[in-house]
Design a protein around this motif. Structure first.
Motif, PDB file in Angstrom:
ATOM      1  N   VAL A  51      37.524  39.815  50.850  1.00 52.30           N
ATOM      2  CA  VAL A  51      37.235  39.698  49.431  1.00 52.30           C
ATOM      3  C   VAL A  51      37.330  41.098  48.840  1.00 52.30           C
ATOM      4  O   VAL A  51      36.727  42.040  49.357  1.00 52.30           O
ATOM      5  CB  VAL A  51      35.838  39.098  49.184  1.00 52.30           C
ATOM      6  CG1 VAL A  51      35.505  39.084  47.700  1.00 52.30           C
ATOM      7  CG2 VAL A  51      35.768  37.683  49.757  1.00 52.30           C
ATOM      8  N   VAL A  52      38.128  41.253  47.778  1.00 52.45           N
ATOM      9  CA  VAL A  52      38.291  42.550  47.120  1.00 52.45           C
ATOM     10  C   VAL A  52      38.023  42.384  45.625  1.00 52.45           C
ATOM     11  O   VAL A  52      38.123  41.289  45.077  1.00 52.45           O
ATOM     12  CB  VAL A  52      39.715  43.129  47.329  1.00 52.45           C
ATOM     13  CG1 VAL A  52      39.994  43.367  48.790  1.00 52.45           C
ATOM     14  CG2 VAL A  52      40.770  42.250  46.709  1.00 52.45           C
ATOM     15  N   GLU A  53      37.708  43.498  44.978  1.00 51.27           N
ATOM     16  CA  GLU A  53      37.540  43.489  43.531  1.00 51.27           C
ATOM     17  C   GLU A  53      38.893  43.809  42.901  1.00 51.27           C
ATOM     18  O   GLU A  53      39.505  44.830  43.206  1.00 51.27           O
ATOM     19  CB  GLU A  53      36.520  44.542  43.104  1.00 51.27           C
ATOM     20  CG  GLU A  53      36.267  44.545  41.615  1.00 51.27           C
ATOM     21  CD  GLU A  53      35.248  45.584  41.216  1.00 51.27           C
ATOM     22  OE1 GLU A  53      35.655  46.677  40.786  1.00 51.27           O
ATOM     23  OE2 GLU A  53      34.042  45.285  41.344  1.00 51.27           O
ATOM     24  N   TYR A  54      39.390  42.910  42.053  1.00 53.99           N
ATOM     25  CA  TYR A  54      40.659  43.130  41.394  1.00 53.99           C
ATOM     26  C   TYR A  54      40.490  44.133  40.264  1.00 53.99           C
ATOM     27  O   TYR A  54      39.531  44.045  39.479  1.00 53.99           O
ATOM     28  CB  TYR A  54      41.249  41.812  40.886  1.00 53.99           C
ATOM     29  CG  TYR A  54      41.806  40.984  42.018  1.00 53.99           C
ATOM     30  CD1 TYR A  54      43.056  41.261  42.552  1.00 53.99           C
ATOM     31  CD2 TYR A  54      41.069  39.954  42.587  1.00 53.99           C
ATOM     32  CE1 TYR A  54      43.557  40.523  43.611  1.00 53.99           C
ATOM     33  CE2 TYR A  54      41.563  39.213  43.643  1.00 53.99           C
ATOM     34  CZ  TYR A  54      42.811  39.507  44.144  1.00 53.99           C
ATOM     35  OH  TYR A  54      43.296  38.786  45.202  1.00 53.99           O
ATOM     36  N   PRO A  60      35.613  39.623  41.991  1.00 52.70           N
ATOM     37  CA  PRO A  60      36.008  39.489  43.391  1.00 52.70           C
ATOM     38  C   PRO A  60      37.031  38.371  43.562  1.00 52.70           C
ATOM     39  O   PRO A  60      37.004  37.366  42.855  1.00 52.70           O
ATOM     40  CB  PRO A  60      34.691  39.143  44.108  1.00 52.70           C
ATOM     41  CG  PRO A  60      33.820  38.554  43.064  1.00 52.70           C
ATOM     42  CD  PRO A  60      34.244  39.159  41.755  1.00 52.70           C
ATOM     43  N   GLY A  61      37.932  38.576  44.490  1.00 49.29           N
ATOM     44  CA  GLY A  61      38.940  37.567  44.805  1.00 49.29           C
ATOM     45  C   GLY A  61      39.360  37.698  46.251  1.00 49.29           C
ATOM     46  O   GLY A  61      39.192  38.750  46.879  1.00 49.29           O
TER      47      GLY A  61
END
Length: 93
Positions: A51-54, A60-61
């Motif tokens: 999960v990363v922050e766009y 988060p995505g």
């Protein structure tokens, strides 16, 4: 656009929200690279799921890392499970 262009074409099936391939599963990346006239298909494996922050939305995505080549112009093309033919992500560099 000729309305007959998409006659008989079926939309690509998508992975459901609760489905995900295992790490090290084979994947294919499809697209039309810059300067090419035909579909490009490269193969690789799914090597990471996180999960990363766009950066644009700050939300988060889910992000998948694959080692298949993504050629210039292939961004936005599907990342596909070759076993089921289902799309699991859109490719970008």
């Amino acid at each position: 656009l000729d309305p007959r262009c998409f006659e008989g074409v079926e939309p690509m099936k998508l992975f459901g929200p609760k489905e995900l391939l295992q790490v090290q599963s084979k994947v294919q990346v499809m697209g039309f690279p810059v300067g090419g006239d035909y579909l490009s298909i490269t193969e690789g494996v799914l090597s990471r799921v996180e999960v990363v922050e766009y950066s644009h939305s700050r939300r988060p995505g889910l992000a998948l890392t694959v080692d298949a080549a993504i050629n210039a112009g292939n961004s936005g093309g599907p990342v596909v499970d070759p076993g089921s033919g289902k799309m699991l992500a859109g490719a970008h560099q």
